[in-house]
Design an enzyme around this catalytic site. Structure first.
Site, PDB file in Angstrom:
ATOM      1  N   THR A  89       0.795  -1.235   0.000  1.00  0.00           N
ATOM      2  CA  THR A  89       0.000   0.000   0.000  1.00  0.00           C
ATOM      3  C   THR A  89       0.833   1.294   0.000  1.00  0.00           C
ATOM      4  OG1 THR A  89      -0.425  -0.487   2.348  1.00  0.00           O
ATOM      5  CG2 THR A  89      -2.244  -0.844   0.815  1.00  0.00           C
ATOM      6  N   GLN A 109      -4.328  -6.000 -25.142  1.00  0.00           N
ATOM      7  CA  GLN A 109      -3.573  -6.663 -24.065  1.00  0.00           C
ATOM      8  C   GLN A 109      -3.468  -5.734 -22.855  1.00  0.00           C
ATOM      9  OE1 GLN A 109       0.228  -7.945 -25.691  1.00  0.00           O
ATOM     10  NE2 GLN A 109      -0.706  -9.744 -26.613  1.00  0.00           N
ATOM     11  N   TRP A 110      -3.205  -4.478 -23.154  1.00  0.00           N
ATOM     12  CA  TRP A 110      -2.947  -3.492 -22.099  1.00  0.00           C
ATOM     13  C   TRP A 110      -4.191  -3.296 -21.226  1.00  0.00           C
ATOM     14  CZ3 TRP A 110       1.215   0.463 -23.316  1.00  0.00           C
ATOM     15  CH2 TRP A 110       1.434   1.334 -22.256  1.00  0.00           C
ATOM     16  N   ILE A 111      -5.361  -3.243 -21.859  1.00  0.00           N
ATOM     17  CA  ILE A 111      -6.597  -2.914 -21.141  1.00  0.00           C
ATOM     18  C   ILE A 111      -6.999  -4.021 -20.167  1.00  0.00           C
ATOM     19  CG2 ILE A 111      -8.337  -3.873 -22.738  1.00  0.00           C
ATOM     20  CD1 ILE A 111      -8.480  -0.332 -21.261  1.00  0.00           C
ATOM     21  N   HIS A 113      -5.342  -4.932 -17.858  1.00  0.00           N
ATOM     22  CA  HIS A 113      -4.883  -4.474 -16.534  1.00  0.00           C
ATOM     23  C   HIS A 113      -5.937  -3.518 -15.997  1.00  0.00           C
ATOM     24  CE1 HIS A 113      -0.951  -6.438 -16.858  1.00  0.00           C
ATOM     25  NE2 HIS A 113      -1.222  -6.320 -18.141  1.00  0.00           N
ATOM     26  N   ALA A 123     -13.432   6.809 -31.436  1.00  0.00           N
ATOM     27  CA  ALA A 123     -13.577   6.624 -32.890  1.00  0.00           C
ATOM     28  C   ALA A 123     -15.050   6.679 -33.297  1.00  0.00           C
ATOM     29  CB  ALA A 123     -12.951   5.299 -33.306  1.00  0.00           C
ATOM     30  N   ASP A 212      -1.528   3.721 -10.060  1.00  0.00           N
ATOM     31  CA  ASP A 212      -0.602   3.965  -8.956  1.00  0.00           C
ATOM     32  C   ASP A 212       0.624   3.064  -9.122  1.00  0.00           C
ATOM     33  OD1 ASP A 212      -0.932   1.435  -7.391  1.00  0.00           O
ATOM     34  OD2 ASP A 212      -2.989   2.140  -7.239  1.00  0.00           O
ATOM     35  N   HIS A 218       3.093  -4.010 -11.131  1.00  0.00           N
ATOM     36  CA  HIS A 218       2.476  -5.288 -11.524  1.00  0.00           C
ATOM     37  C   HIS A 218       2.400  -5.373 -13.060  1.00  0.00           C
ATOM     38  CE1 HIS A 218      -0.013  -8.837 -11.230  1.00  0.00           C
ATOM     39  NE2 HIS A 218      -0.972  -8.264 -11.923  1.00  0.00           N
ATOM     40  N   ARG A 223       4.604  -7.188 -18.301  1.00  0.00           N
ATOM     41  CA  ARG A 223       4.746  -6.746 -19.697  1.00  0.00           C
ATOM     42  C   ARG A 223       6.168  -6.370 -20.092  1.00  0.00           C
ATOM     43  NH1 ARG A 223       0.261  -9.060 -21.799  1.00  0.00           N
ATOM     44  NH2 ARG A 223      -1.570  -8.470 -20.623  1.00  0.00           N
TER      45      ARG A 223
HETATM   46  C1  LIG Z   1       2.385 -13.369 -21.079  1.00  0.00           C
HETATM   47  C2  LIG Z   1       0.897 -13.188 -20.898  1.00  0.00           C
HETATM   48  C3  LIG Z   1       0.014 -13.973 -21.603  1.00  0.00           C
HETATM   49  C4  LIG Z   1      -1.371 -13.816 -21.448  1.00  0.00           C
HETATM   50  N1  LIG Z   1      -2.230 -14.578 -22.166  1.00  0.00           N
HETATM   51  C5  LIG Z   1      -3.577 -14.397 -22.045  1.00  0.00           C
HETATM   52  C6  LIG Z   1      -4.512 -15.165 -22.807  1.00  0.00           C
HETATM   53  O1  LIG Z   1      -4.124 -16.033 -23.578  1.00  0.00           O
HETATM   54  N2  LIG Z   1      -5.834 -14.920 -22.669  1.00  0.00           N
HETATM   55  C7  LIG Z   1      -6.306 -13.975 -21.794  1.00  0.00           C
HETATM   56  O2  LIG Z   1      -7.517 -13.792 -21.701  1.00  0.00           O
HETATM   57  N3  LIG Z   1      -5.448 -13.224 -21.070  1.00  0.00           N
HETATM   58  C8  LIG Z   1      -4.116 -13.408 -21.174  1.00  0.00           C
HETATM   59  N4  LIG Z   1      -3.248 -12.631 -20.434  1.00  0.00           N
HETATM   60  C9  LIG Z   1      -3.802 -11.600 -19.549  1.00  0.00           C
HETATM   61  C10 LIG Z   1      -3.729 -12.029 -18.075  1.00  0.00           C
HETATM   62  O3  LIG Z   1      -4.500 -13.194 -17.840  1.00  0.00           O
HETATM   63  C11 LIG Z   1      -4.255 -10.888 -17.189  1.00  0.00           C
HETATM   64  O4  LIG Z   1      -5.595 -10.605 -17.535  1.00  0.00           O
HETATM   65  C12 LIG Z   1      -3.448  -9.618 -17.351  1.00  0.00           C
HETATM   66  O5  LIG Z   1      -2.072  -9.889 -17.282  1.00  0.00           O
HETATM   67  C13 LIG Z   1      -3.816  -8.629 -16.272  1.00  0.00           C
HETATM   68  O6  LIG Z   1      -3.352  -9.110 -15.046  1.00  0.00           O
HETATM   69  P1  LIG Z   1      -4.092  -8.830 -13.683  1.00  0.00           P
HETATM   70  O7  LIG Z   1      -5.504  -9.328 -13.747  1.00  0.00           O
HETATM   71  O8  LIG Z   1      -3.233  -9.404 -12.597  1.00  0.00           O
HETATM   72  O9  LIG Z   1      -4.027  -7.222 -13.634  1.00  0.00           O
HETATM   73  P2  LIG Z   1      -5.085  -6.181 -13.091  1.00  0.00           P
HETATM   74  O10 LIG Z   1      -6.370  -6.285 -13.816  1.00  0.00           O
HETATM   75  O11 LIG Z   1      -4.375  -4.838 -13.110  1.00  0.00           O
HETATM   76  O12 LIG Z   1      -5.333  -6.583 -11.621  1.00  0.00           O
HETATM   77  C14 LIG Z   1      -4.288  -6.469 -10.634  1.00  0.00           C
HETATM   78  C15 LIG Z   1      -4.643  -7.385  -9.496  1.00  0.00           C
HETATM   79  O13 LIG Z   1      -5.863  -6.922  -8.902  1.00  0.00           O
HETATM   80  C16 LIG Z   1      -6.659  -8.046  -8.522  1.00  0.00           C
HETATM   81  N5  LIG Z   1      -7.931  -7.988  -9.268  1.00  0.00           N
HETATM   82  C17 LIG Z   1      -8.296  -7.079 -10.206  1.00  0.00           C
HETATM   83  N6  LIG Z   1      -9.534  -7.316 -10.636  1.00  0.00           N
HETATM   84  C18 LIG Z   1      -9.972  -8.403  -9.969  1.00  0.00           C
HETATM   85  C19 LIG Z   1     -11.162  -9.161  -9.975  1.00  0.00           C
HETATM   86  N7  LIG Z   1     -12.185  -8.834 -10.749  1.00  0.00           N
HETATM   87  N8  LIG Z   1     -11.256 -10.231  -9.173  1.00  0.00           N
HETATM   88  C20 LIG Z   1     -10.228 -10.596  -8.386  1.00  0.00           C
HETATM   89  N9  LIG Z   1      -9.071  -9.928  -8.311  1.00  0.00           N
HETATM   90  C21 LIG Z   1      -8.935  -8.843  -9.095  1.00  0.00           C
HETATM   91  C22 LIG Z   1      -5.842  -9.299  -8.830  1.00  0.00           C
HETATM   92  O14 LIG Z   1      -5.088  -9.638  -7.711  1.00  0.00           O
HETATM   93  C23 LIG Z   1      -4.920  -8.830  -9.921  1.00  0.00           C
HETATM   94  O15 LIG Z   1      -3.720  -9.582 -10.026  1.00  0.00           O
HETATM   95  C24 LIG Z   1      -1.874 -12.798 -20.556  1.00  0.00           C
HETATM   96  C25 LIG Z   1      -0.957 -12.011 -19.848  1.00  0.00           C
HETATM   97  C26 LIG Z   1       0.414 -12.182 -20.003  1.00  0.00           C
HETATM   98  C27 LIG Z   1       1.351 -11.303 -19.246  1.00  0.00           C
END
Ligand SMILES: Cc1cc2nc3c(=O)[nH]c(=O)nc-3n(C[C@H](O)[C@H](O)[C@H](O)COP(=O)(O)OP(=O)(O)OC[C@H]3O[C@@H](n4cnc5c(N)ncnc54)[C@H](O)[C@@H]3O)c2cc1C
Length: 301
Positions: A89, A109-111, A113, A123, A212, A218, A223
């Site tokens: 935190t 891919q970015w979204i 997160h 658009a 943040d 993360h 990435r």
């Molecule tokens: C190399 C690579 C390959 C990938 N391949 C695929 C693929 O084939 N298909 C695909 O769909 N995605 C794929 N992804 C996307 C991946 O599964 C994640 O969606 C993405 O990396 C975002 O990560 P995150 O959810 O941890 O991040 P964020 O959305 O930023 O979340 C950060 C953290 O907040 C918590 N959090 C956020 N929202 C929630 C929620 N609703 N419930 C519980 N906890 C939450 C979790 O702890 C999470 O780790 C890939 C990612 C990488 C890096």
């Protein structure tokens, strides 16, 4: 990346103005504020705003009435301790707002997160520019033979040229049709929100993206990693440099514990202990699957 004269003027005007503040500022961030850092062929990353610095992390961790910082070595040590023990935190007290221009398939891919605030170029409202990502020769790679989610060596010869020609021709043709459909010259003109649907995923979009430091780390951990697709990795690497200038202690800890570090499973840790005790551990005796063993070997080699 080519900025128009008007865009450059707007950036220069903003860089030319200054405000007095009592808030913590970072000289290296002030120096790069608003500047466009090129990524890929037409993409960019710009820092639009930021809040906090390394001392803001210590200030929050110590719940201080003042600046919250002590000796430099203490602050660095505290930040490393917080990072090492996943005390996340205090890192959330620092925020950054970026302007990013990126191909749509990278944006997808970015979204993913979700822990960020985003506002994307509309658009529906505006007309997209004729700007498409066309990979450089060394990024025009073949399908990987070992990783379904990866690429191998660069394509060569006629095949490379053929692929490049198709990418350029298809983008041009789709954009010509997009323009023709929205044109109101002698016709009603299709709505922009519909006409955009025939544009390929290598067209550029833009957004403001605010997050943040904890969630940014993360994002960067995933990435800027070698397993991330090249086209998003180059954005992450650019942002890493910006963050390094912004919060050098926090970035140093992140680089050491997250980017450069690794998590070991219980079985892997057990293998390390057995190896250190002189035992010859094989995949069969490790209790790990082939994939796990390969990755473990990669880590300790
Ligand atoms: C190399 C690579 C390959 C990938 N391949 C695929 C693929 O084939 N298909 C695909 O769909 N995605 C794929 N992804 C996307 C991946 O599964 C994640 O969606 C993405 O990396 C975002 O990560 P995150 O959810 O941890 O991040 P964020 O959305 O930023 O979340 C950060 C953290 O907040 C918590 N959090 C956020 N929202 C929630 C929620 N609703 N419930 C519980 N906890 C939450 C979790 O702890 C999470 O780790 C890939 C990612 C990488 C890096």
């Amino acid at each position: 990346m080519a900025l128009t004269a008007e865009q450059q003027q707007e950036i220069d005007a903003q860089r030319g103005s200054a405000h007095q503040t009592r808030r913590a500022t970072v000289a290296a961030m002030e120096a790069q504020l608003y500047t466009a850092h090129p990524v890929l062929d037409h993409g960019l990353v710009r820092v639009i705003d930021y809040m906090g610095d390394d001392s803001a992390i210590c200030q929050a961790a110590r719940v201080s009435y003042g600046k919250g910082t002590k000796a430099v070595s203490n602050d660095e040590g505290l930040i490393r301790y917080l990072m090492r023990h996943w005390h996340s935190t205090p890192f959330e007290m620092c925020e950054i707002k970026l302007h990013v221009k990126l191909p749509v398939f990278v944006a997808r891919q970015w979204i993913r997160h979700r822990t960020a605030n985003v506002n994307e170029y509309s658009a529906r409202y505006s007309i997209l520019d004729r700007e498409f990502y066309i990979p450089a020769a060394d990024a025009l790679a073949a399908q990987s033979e070992v990783n379904n989610q990866g690429r191998g060596a660069a394509l060569a010869g006629d095949e490379a040229q053929r692929v490049l020609d198709w990418l350029i021709d298809d983008a041009r043709l789709c954009y010509d049709h997009y323009e023709a459909m929205i044109s109101q010259d002698g016709q009603q003109g299709l709505a922009r929100e519909l006409a955009r649907m025939n544009l390929p995923a290598n067209i550029y979009t833009q957004w403001y993206w605010k997050t943040d430091l904890h969630n940014l780390f993360h994002f960067l951990r995933l990435r800027a990693d070698a397993h991330a697709q090249y086209e998003i990795r180059v954005y992450a690497e650019t942002i890493c440099q910006l963050v390094k200038n912004w919060v050098p202690f926090a970035y140093g800890a992140f680089e050491d514990y997250r980017l450069g570090g690794a998590t070991l499973s219980g079985r892997a840790l057990d293998c390390v202990r057995r190896m250190l005790a002189g035992e010859t551990v094989t995949q069969d005796s490790s209790g790990m699957s082939k994939g796990e063993w390969r990755e473990f070997q990669g880590l300790i080699a």
